[in-house]
Write a protein that holds these residues in place. Structure first.
Motif, PDB file in Angstrom:
ATOM      1  N   UNK A  24       0.821  -1.204   0.000  1.00 16.13           N
ATOM      2  CA  UNK A  24       0.000   0.000   0.000  1.00 16.13           C
ATOM      3  C   UNK A  24       0.857   1.257   0.000  1.00 16.13           C
ATOM      4  N   UNK A  25       1.927   1.249   0.780  1.00  9.94           N
ATOM      5  CA  UNK A  25       2.831   2.403   0.839  1.00  9.94           C
ATOM      6  C   UNK A  25       3.468   2.649  -0.525  1.00  9.94           C
ATOM      7  N   UNK A  26       3.880   1.567  -1.162  1.00 11.42           N
ATOM      8  CA  UNK A  26       4.505   1.672  -2.492  1.00 11.42           C
ATOM      9  C   UNK A  26       3.497   2.254  -3.487  1.00 11.42           C
ATOM     10  N   UNK A  45      14.300   4.135  -7.070  1.00  6.32           N
ATOM     11  CA  UNK A  45      15.052   4.051  -8.318  1.00  6.32           C
ATOM     12  C   UNK A  45      15.285   2.606  -8.769  1.00  6.32           C
ATOM     13  N   UNK A  46      14.886   1.647  -7.937  1.00 11.78           N
ATOM     14  CA  UNK A  46      15.101   0.241  -8.329  1.00 11.78           C
ATOM     15  C   UNK A  46      14.274  -0.098  -9.568  1.00 11.78           C
ATOM     16  N   UNK A  47      14.773  -1.074 -10.343  1.00 13.00           N
ATOM     17  CA  UNK A  47      14.200  -1.325 -11.671  1.00 13.00           C
ATOM     18  C   UNK A  47      12.763  -1.823 -11.668  1.00 13.00           C
ATOM     19  N   UNK A  48      12.503  -2.904 -10.907  1.00 16.00           N
ATOM     20  CA  UNK A  48      11.178  -3.528 -11.013  1.00 16.00           C
ATOM     21  C   UNK A  48      10.344  -3.281  -9.758  1.00 16.00           C
ATOM     22  N   UNK A  99       8.810  -5.535  -8.129  1.00 16.73           N
ATOM     23  CA  UNK A  99       9.138  -6.578  -7.163  1.00 16.73           C
ATOM     24  C   UNK A  99      10.345  -6.196  -6.320  1.00 16.73           C
ATOM     25  N   UNK A 100      11.377  -5.685  -6.995  1.00 14.73           N
ATOM     26  CA  UNK A 100      12.571  -5.259  -6.253  1.00 14.73           C
ATOM     27  C   UNK A 100      12.234  -4.134  -5.281  1.00 14.73           C
ATOM     28  N   UNK A 101      11.406  -3.202  -5.756  1.00 16.01           N
ATOM     29  CA  UNK A 101      11.038  -2.083  -4.893  1.00 16.01           C
ATOM     30  C   UNK A 101      10.284  -2.565  -3.648  1.00 16.01           C
ATOM     31  N   UNK A 124      10.124  -3.514   2.094  1.00 14.30           N
ATOM     32  CA  UNK A 124       9.839  -4.339   3.275  1.00 14.30           C
ATOM     33  C   UNK A 124      11.020  -4.286   4.245  1.00 14.30           C
ATOM     34  N   UNK A 125      12.210  -4.289   3.699  1.00 13.10           N
ATOM     35  CA  UNK A 125      13.395  -4.222   4.563  1.00 13.10           C
ATOM     36  C   UNK A 125      13.606  -2.807   5.107  1.00 13.10           C
TER      37      UNK A 125
END
Lengths: 216, 216, 216, 216
Positions: C116-118, C151-154, C156-158, C163-164
């Motif tokens: 949700x934050x993303x 700035x991460x590509x995908x 999923x990566x974001x 989460x971390x």
């Protein structure tokens, strides 16, 4: 080698809880059931759906209902071809060995199997038409029901009507078993058709006089 | 004409009691189940026997277990011949549509179906050998199990061992379904073999390491 | 009038099972816990997510962890403005009253709050931007983390990285509480950052030397 | 620099034990949970207290309960002021996103937070009255409950009654959230108030008919 794992621990814990309470309190009844064998008064044919608990609805105790559950609570027509018919075997055992007084076919709302049949018969699920689809071939039993509902206006009406046809087609097929027909005609067995709405908790039965389902 | 009778009044009465209490108290959960569909964590394959209530033993609620019940909790081998296989359809729906994480095969003591198989295989029930016997043909699934127990000393030992073979043969047959084997090998599905003693309330599970059943 | 219903009967049954087994077997320990009060060694800050059971992962017994659970395991910065801060109250009680030796922040995969934050920060969830959205305002705590991963590509990566960040931002915010900083600097309290993958069962911890998470 | 330490080795060891046993045995279920998302049937609002394990009492598995834990299991009144309300965010997520069918508020005996509230309200804990006391400001939520118990004779009776008020005040406040009230009135959500005695292992529920707690 055989693939099998131990029971998940939360189920182990719940089992031990049942053993220490429900079993402990009913031990004499469970022992009697083991020693005297079962004498159920009715056979229930119900769906595998996890949301339909016939024992809860009818407050049934251990020993009361002989229960067969399959996809969409279907009974195929009598076909003594020497092949394996699990539902027919259950009906035969209930009527001839246990001599139950009632067979209750219980249909329900939101049935995934019936929805699959509707999709298949209306041409929207070609994968279910394939020879290798066990669900498709099983739902073939309900094709005669589809023909009776396909003219209804909406998809919702069709599905609801087809859920009830699953009960009626099964009742019709039950009467093709000679030992069922004999027992019914001899007054030793009665058949009952029911349909329950999961969300509303309502229960309807088939009334042959009105040729329709009515609220219990 | 369709043979069907209204529901016996004692069941009508019990239903109304359930509606006014259990349904009323859990209405929100039943509605959620109807709207969101079922997401059962496990499929249970159990016997029709009226004395075996898996939901009671495990304190399971509506929505938790997808339950198929047939005579002697048997699964036939995979056979995609285009004919009707109700058990195979239930397994296919559970694994491919519902994506259950567990399949639990639950056998039990005092099983009439297993007793019939023993009688048939040992030559004491010629009527079950007939092509027209649905129970006989269904119990053919368990013939490989009989070969493994026939040398045991007493009839009681044989029946007890054959009840457990009904679980093991079913677990073996489950692995002949390509979609079951794939899911098991991919770590998405686990199989479990259980046997319960009705009178004692005990529960045993198959331990592949020991190649035997052990108390839970 | 107060809206409240009795406990669903399947939970009543399970409770009685627990009482007759787990409680009965551990009665002396539960009584001691009641009389001597709790002396937990650690506080755990974890997500409300139903799939994350920290007591299971660490085999924790009653009395071992003081556990606060909120959406996305977040700790807001220290803000002594006289308003209600449930998470800050839990941290204060754990450090000052219970004097725990560890605070463990446990993040996890597939976190709906982080997703949700993303969505909100990337402009895809305007409803979460509204003043009246409790989830949106709560996830504002994680905005500084979003700036580090955007700035991460995908996608999923974001999400994985965010989460971390939910763990790291919380650890940073913990150090803004004077009593936490004092206890950490006095060697009386240590902080730990963890992240678990629900499906794989893996566990990672934040390693300040590498400034990254590493497998436990 | 970020303060964080590796996990204490006794927890590392326990984690590896869990991974090799519980995870290994339930891998299929954990993967399903990761892939299909959570579908918890209930939200539980419980205390952070290390002695209260709701999953143990109810034999709950991963995926079953969405659990929020804060000091004294309190829910503040609905206040959409754009500030951070972690408990309100958790309730909003449970009801609107997860559509849980039940919210269970679980209070307990020997509650340190409730004791603090009692001390504060009766003038024995001036430090909790300070603006900077997070615990004090959090326990303000329970002040309306104190007014209902302050006339009781003994300190023990007052604390016991106030622990139950923590449940009732939270249930009352839940109904001030429009989306909770709507769901309750629409029959899609039911609220439950429970209180457990840690030492005795007893469980009581609030019975609106009797306006009092009664043994489960």
């Amino acid at each position: 080698m055989l693939h099998a794992k131990p029971l998940p621990s939360y189920l182990v814990q719940r089992y031990h809880g049942w053993k220490a309470t429900t079993y402990e309190e009913n031990q004499s009844w469970y022992r009697r059931l083991a020693e005297s064998g079962q004498h159920p008064r009715a056979m229930v044919i119900s769906c595998c759906d996890s949301r339909v608990h016939v024992t809860s609805i009818f407050g049934a105790d251990q020993g009361e209902f002989f229960i067969h559950r399959n996809i969409a609570n279907l009974v195929p027509p009598h076909k003594p071809d020497g092949l394996q018919h699990g539902t027919s075997a259950a009906v035969e055992y209930a009527v001839n060995a246990l001599k139950v007084a009632h067979i209750i076919v219980l249909g329900h709302s939101n049935c995934g199997g019936v929805q699959g049949c509707l999709d298949m018969c209306s041409g929207h699920a070609p994968e279910l038409e394939e020879k290798t689809s066990f669900v498709g071939r099983w739902m073939d039993i309900l094709r005669p029901g589809y023909d009776r509902v396909k003219e209804l206006d909406t998809a919702d009406e069709q599905r609801n009507a087809l859920e009830k046809q699953a009960v009626l087609v099964s009742l019709e097929n039950l009467m093709t078993f000679p030992f069922v027909a004999d027992a019914v005609e001899g007054g030793k067995l009665s058949l009952h058709g029911l349909w329950t709405d999961i969300g509303e908790g309502s229960l309807e039965y088939f009334d042959p006089a009105k040729k329709d389902f009515a609220r219990v």
